[in-house]
Write a protein that holds these residues in place. Structure first.
Motif, PDB file in Angstrom:
ATOM      1  N   ILE A 182       0.828  -1.208   0.000  1.00 43.78           N
ATOM      2  CA  ILE A 182       0.000   0.000   0.000  1.00 43.78           C
ATOM      3  C   ILE A 182       0.859   1.252   0.000  1.00 43.78           C
ATOM      4  N   ALA A 183       1.969   1.230   0.749  1.00 43.25           N
ATOM      5  CA  ALA A 183       2.881   2.378   0.742  1.00 43.25           C
ATOM      6  C   ALA A 183       3.407   2.627  -0.664  1.00 43.25           C
ATOM      7  N   GLY A 184       3.752   1.553  -1.372  1.00 45.18           N
ATOM      8  CA  GLY A 184       4.219   1.691  -2.750  1.00 45.18           C
ATOM      9  C   GLY A 184       3.131   2.221  -3.675  1.00 45.18           C
ATOM     10  N   GLU A 185       1.900   1.745  -3.475  1.00 46.36           N
ATOM     11  CA  GLU A 185       0.784   2.218  -4.289  1.00 46.36           C
ATOM     12  C   GLU A 185       0.515   3.705  -4.048  1.00 46.36           C
ATOM     13  N   LEU A 186       0.586   4.127  -2.793  1.00 42.90           N
ATOM     14  CA  LEU A 186       0.350   5.537  -2.474  1.00 42.90           C
ATOM     15  C   LEU A 186       1.436   6.430  -3.067  1.00 42.90           C
ATOM     16  N   ALA A 191      -0.865   9.758  -3.545  1.00 42.47           N
ATOM     17  CA  ALA A 191      -2.148   9.868  -2.840  1.00 42.47           C
ATOM     18  C   ALA A 191      -2.003  10.034  -1.334  1.00 42.47           C
ATOM     19  N   TRP A 192      -0.789  10.303  -0.841  1.00 47.31           N
ATOM     20  CA  TRP A 192      -0.588  10.383   0.606  1.00 47.31           C
ATOM     21  C   TRP A 192      -1.438  11.452   1.262  1.00 47.31           C
ATOM     22  N   ILE A 199      -8.691   7.620  -1.399  1.00 45.44           N
ATOM     23  CA  ILE A 199      -7.667   6.585  -1.573  1.00 45.44           C
ATOM     24  C   ILE A 199      -8.316   5.233  -1.844  1.00 45.44           C
ATOM     25  N   VAL A 200      -9.390   4.924  -1.116  1.00 48.52           N
ATOM     26  CA  VAL A 200     -10.117   3.659  -1.326  1.00 48.52           C
ATOM     27  C   VAL A 200     -10.578   3.543  -2.772  1.00 48.52           C
ATOM     28  N   ALA A 228       1.312   2.311   7.215  1.00 50.20           N
ATOM     29  CA  ALA A 228       2.097   2.740   6.055  1.00 50.20           C
ATOM     30  C   ALA A 228       2.709   4.116   6.298  1.00 50.20           C
ATOM     31  N   LYS A 229       1.951   5.008   6.928  1.00 53.83           N
ATOM     32  CA  LYS A 229       2.473   6.340   7.234  1.00 53.83           C
ATOM     33  C   LYS A 229       3.581   6.267   8.280  1.00 53.83           C
TER      34      LYS A 229
END
Length: 261
Positions: A182-186, A191-192, A199-200, A228-229
């Motif tokens: 998810i961190a990679g996707e953000l 989208a952070w 984000i969903v 992830a944050k």
């Protein structure tokens, strides 16, 4: 089939009977695909997904399953139906289903059978699901008896505490891997700074799924997003410190011209 109004809201419920099916996604993916297709066909917007890994055989199973109980409360609060792949996913016990509908007045919509608000239709479908459950149970019993007669050792030979530790570690590893994904996707989607519902929507549009193979929801994403944050924070701190040390001028007492004026 009872006609459905466009743009209705519903919560979706899926169930498998064993932990192995739940961990592997076996059975869940088919139910998700079936429900999603039906929702698109009938103009239904799914606001939340609920699931259980438990048997649906017994009369008290509805009350013991956390996922279905949360789905019922949600459906009652918003006066919306529960969408399932088939009635047997809700329960294989006819009396339980009839009692649920009569007491809560919740409409059950099956992807395979349509709306089951009509009591006669509901009773017929529930009776069939119950009979199918009886046949499965009987076939399983006969199969186990045949294996015992052949001398096959049944059950899990692994020590239970050890099996539980391995299961807990596997779950933790899978959760940690999900956080990194998810961190990679953000990062990729930039989208952070977006709100959770945004984000969903982006993750689901990108085809991302939870560790259980389900579409993302606000409730499912929040704990993963928090981790992830937290994973990202040390990296940001390191970058900021490196920039500050390089860009800041030296202290006055380190300046060669200090005290000459």
């Amino acid at each position: 089939m009872v006609p459905l109004l466009p743009h209705r809201q519903a919560c979706a419920y899926i169930r498998v009977s064993t932990d192995k099916q739940g961990q592997s996604g076996q059975g869940l993916e088919g139910q998700i695909a079936s429900i999603t297709r039906a929702a698109e066909l009938w103009g239904i917007h799914i606001v939340e997904w609920y699931q259980d890994v438990a048997s649906g055989r017994h009369s008290d199973s509805l009350g013991k399953r956390d996922g279905v109980q949360r789905a019922i409360r949600h459906a009652q609060a918003l006066k919306m139906p529960i969408l399932v792949d088939g009635l047997d996913r809700l329960s294989r016990d006819m009396a339980s289903v009839e009692k649920l509908v009569s007491e809560t007045r919740i409409e059950i919509i099956s992807a395979k059978e349509g709306s089951l608000a009509d009591p006669v239709t509901l009773a017929s479908r529930a009776a069939r699901a119950e009979r199918e459950g009886d046949l499965i149970s009987e076939n399983t019993r006969r199969s186990l008896e045949a294996k015992k007669a052949q001398g096959v050792r049944l059950g899990n030979p692994t020590n239970l505490p050890e099996a539980q530790r391995k299961g807990a570690k596997s779950n933790a590893d899978r959760a940690a891997a999900q956080v990194k994904v998810i961190a990679g996707e953000l990062d990729r989607l930039e989208a952070w700074s977006m709100k959770v519902p945004q984000i969903v929507e982006l993750l689901n549009q990108a085809g991302s799924r939870t560790s259980r193979g389900l579409p993302w929801t606000n409730a499912a994403l929040r704990p993963v997003l928090k981790k992830a944050k937290a994973l990202r924070a040390p990296l940001q701190f390191t970058e900021v410190r490196a920039t500050t040390d390089e860009d800041c001028p030296p202290a006055y007492n380190q300046n060669t011209n200090f005290g000459r004026f």
